[in-house]
Motif scaffolding. Structure first.
Motif, PDB file in Angstrom:
ATOM      1  N   UNK A   1      36.449  42.853  34.647  1.00 28.85           N
ATOM      2  CA  UNK A   1      35.572  41.791  35.096  1.00 28.85           C
ATOM      3  C   UNK A   1      35.948  41.485  36.546  1.00 28.85           C
ATOM      4  N   UNK A   2      35.132  40.695  37.237  1.00 29.05           N
ATOM      5  CA  UNK A   2      35.417  40.440  38.649  1.00 29.05           C
ATOM      6  C   UNK A   2      35.535  38.956  38.970  1.00 29.05           C
ATOM      7  N   UNK A   3      36.423  38.684  39.891  1.00 26.78           N
ATOM      8  CA  UNK A   3      36.539  37.375  40.525  1.00 26.78           C
ATOM      9  C   UNK A   3      36.383  37.645  42.011  1.00 26.78           C
ATOM     10  N   UNK A   4      35.342  37.091  42.605  1.00 28.32           N
ATOM     11  CA  UNK A   4      35.133  37.241  44.038  1.00 28.32           C
ATOM     12  C   UNK A   4      35.365  35.883  44.685  1.00 28.32           C
ATOM     13  N   UNK A   5      36.255  35.874  45.657  1.00 29.67           N
ATOM     14  CA  UNK A   5      36.584  34.638  46.356  1.00 29.67           C
ATOM     15  C   UNK A   5      36.069  34.756  47.786  1.00 29.67           C
TER      16      UNK A   5
ATOM     17  N   UNK B   1      40.882  40.934  35.351  1.00 26.48           N
ATOM     18  CA  UNK B   1      39.871  40.819  36.385  1.00 26.48           C
ATOM     19  C   UNK B   1      40.240  41.623  37.620  1.00 26.48           C
ATOM     20  N   UNK B   2      39.238  42.155  38.243  1.00 29.85           N
ATOM     21  CA  UNK B   2      39.374  42.746  39.577  1.00 29.85           C
ATOM     22  C   UNK B   2      39.144  41.601  40.565  1.00 29.85           C
ATOM     23  N   UNK B   3      40.099  41.350  41.436  1.00 31.90           N
ATOM     24  CA  UNK B   3      40.025  40.233  42.382  1.00 31.90           C
ATOM     25  C   UNK B   3      39.618  40.774  43.751  1.00 31.90           C
ATOM     26  N   UNK B   4      38.559  40.201  44.293  1.00 28.52           N
ATOM     27  CA  UNK B   4      38.018  40.652  45.577  1.00 28.52           C
ATOM     28  C   UNK B   4      37.933  39.452  46.514  1.00 28.52           C
ATOM     29  N   UNK B   5      38.497  39.592  47.694  1.00 27.08           N
ATOM     30  CA  UNK B   5      38.404  38.539  48.706  1.00 27.08           C
ATOM     31  C   UNK B   5      37.352  38.918  49.736  1.00 27.08           C
ATOM     32  N   UNK B   6      36.521  37.948  50.094  1.00 23.42           N
ATOM     33  CA  UNK B   6      35.482  38.137  51.110  1.00 23.42           C
ATOM     34  C   UNK B   6      35.664  37.076  52.186  1.00 23.42           C
ATOM     35  N   UNK B   7      35.739  37.486  53.433  1.00 26.80           N
ATOM     36  CA  UNK B   7      35.729  36.512  54.515  1.00 26.80           C
ATOM     37  C   UNK B   7      34.273  36.197  54.844  1.00 26.80           C
TER      38      UNK B   7
ATOM     39  N   UNK C   1      29.041  27.359  54.177  1.00 28.27           N
ATOM     40  CA  UNK C   1      29.905  26.915  53.090  1.00 28.27           C
ATOM     41  C   UNK C   1      31.290  27.462  53.386  1.00 28.27           C
ATOM     42  N   UNK C   2      32.330  26.719  53.055  1.00 29.89           N
ATOM     43  CA  UNK C   2      33.675  27.136  53.417  1.00 29.89           C
ATOM     44  C   UNK C   2      34.414  27.918  52.341  1.00 29.89           C
ATOM     45  N   UNK C   3      33.932  27.830  51.072  1.00 32.35           N
ATOM     46  CA  UNK C   3      34.697  28.435  49.987  1.00 32.35           C
ATOM     47  C   UNK C   3      33.805  28.567  48.761  1.00 32.35           C
ATOM     48  N   UNK C   4      34.002  29.634  48.015  1.00 30.13           N
ATOM     49  CA  UNK C   4      33.292  29.812  46.741  1.00 30.13           C
ATOM     50  C   UNK C   4      34.052  30.823  45.890  1.00 30.13           C
ATOM     51  N   UNK C   5      33.950  30.642  44.576  1.00 32.18           N
ATOM     52  CA  UNK C   5      34.520  31.600  43.630  1.00 32.18           C
ATOM     53  C   UNK C   5      33.387  32.040  42.710  1.00 32.18           C
ATOM     54  N   UNK C   6      33.202  33.353  42.611  1.00 33.36           N
ATOM     55  CA  UNK C   6      32.153  33.930  41.785  1.00 33.36           C
ATOM     56  C   UNK C   6      32.824  34.784  40.715  1.00 33.36           C
ATOM     57  N   UNK C   7      32.589  34.429  39.451  1.00 33.62           N
ATOM     58  CA  UNK C   7      33.182  35.134  38.321  1.00 33.62           C
ATOM     59  C   UNK C   7      32.083  35.933  37.631  1.00 33.62           C
ATOM     60  N   UNK C   8      32.237  37.227  37.617  1.00 38.01           N
ATOM     61  CA  UNK C   8      31.238  38.112  36.993  1.00 38.01           C
ATOM     62  C   UNK C   8      29.826  37.805  37.492  1.00 38.01           C
TER      63      UNK C   8
ATOM     64  N   UNK D   1      38.205  26.153  36.809  1.00 35.46           N
ATOM     65  CA  UNK D   1      38.087  27.583  37.075  1.00 35.46           C
ATOM     66  C   UNK D   1      38.909  28.374  36.067  1.00 35.46           C
ATOM     67  N   UNK D   2      40.096  27.906  35.772  1.00 35.82           N
ATOM     68  CA  UNK D   2      40.941  28.607  34.806  1.00 35.82           C
ATOM     69  C   UNK D   2      40.300  28.623  33.415  1.00 35.82           C
ATOM     70  N   UNK D   3      39.645  27.536  33.029  1.00 38.18           N
ATOM     71  CA  UNK D   3      38.942  27.511  31.740  1.00 38.18           C
ATOM     72  C   UNK D   3      37.892  28.618  31.680  1.00 38.18           C
ATOM     73  N   UNK D   4      37.171  28.805  32.786  1.00 38.85           N
ATOM     74  CA  UNK D   4      36.135  29.837  32.833  1.00 38.85           C
ATOM     75  C   UNK D   4      36.756  31.236  32.762  1.00 38.85           C
ATOM     76  N   UNK D   5      37.891  31.423  33.412  1.00 43.14           N
ATOM     77  CA  UNK D   5      38.555  32.730  33.353  1.00 43.14           C
ATOM     78  C   UNK D   5      39.046  33.025  31.944  1.00 43.14           C
TER      79      UNK D   5
END
Length: 154
Positions: free
Chosen positions: A24-28, A54-60, A80-87, A123-127
């Motif tokens: 699964x993916x976590x994109x930050x 999860x595969x963790x991907x960072x995006x600037x 927007x300054x920050x976001x976390x996208x899960x799957x 966020x941890x609950x969702x993971x």
């Protein structure tokens, strides 16, 4: 300070399995500016605990190549300054309340702008339970005085 934080983040990432097929993916999405880096430095250690699943991907965010992915996810088109996208999702329903993992989490309350309605614990609950993710992404409604200010330094 920025160099130290970058080194800290790289150290955390070096222990993270960032590319395993079938995960699964976590994109930050983050900016390379404080307080986005401060937020990343607090979110990433928790997320890193889930690197086996999860595969963790960072995006600037300021990377122009991300325009299409930002649009595809329905993230803010301006700033927007920050976001976390899960799957592929950043909206969840937790304890009967809709939250969006967009803008700053609750621990950044008082920053004066881009305050979101989520916490690291949410966020941890969702993971732990992806069934909390909504069927479709919806941007959280926040009261912003500078939402259109693309030059904001966060």
């Amino acid at each position: 300070m920025r160099v130290f934080i970058t080194i800290l983040i790289l150290g955390i990432l070096s222990s993270t399995a960032l590319s395993a097929k079938g995960k699964q993916t976590i994109e930050i999405f983050h900016k390379n500016m404080p307080p986005s880096i401060t937020t990343l430095s607090k979110v990433l250690p928790m997320v890193n605990q889930y690197n086996k699943d999860y595969r963790i991907i960072l995006h600037e965010i300021n990377n122009p190549a991300l325009g299409e992915i930002i649009k595809a996810y329905g993230l803010p088109s301006t700033h927007f300054p920050f976001a976390v996208v899960v799957n592929g999702k950043y909206t969840a329903k937790i304890d009967g309340k809709e939250v969006g993992f967009v803008h700053f989490p609750k621990f950044m309350h008082g920053i004066g702008r881009h305050e979101g309605n989520w916490s690291i614990e949410m966020l941890e609950k969702v993971l732990q339970d992806n069934m909390l993710l909504a069927d479709e992404n919806r941007l959280p409604v926040i009261d912003e005085h500078d939402e259109e200010d693309e030059e904001c330094q966060d």
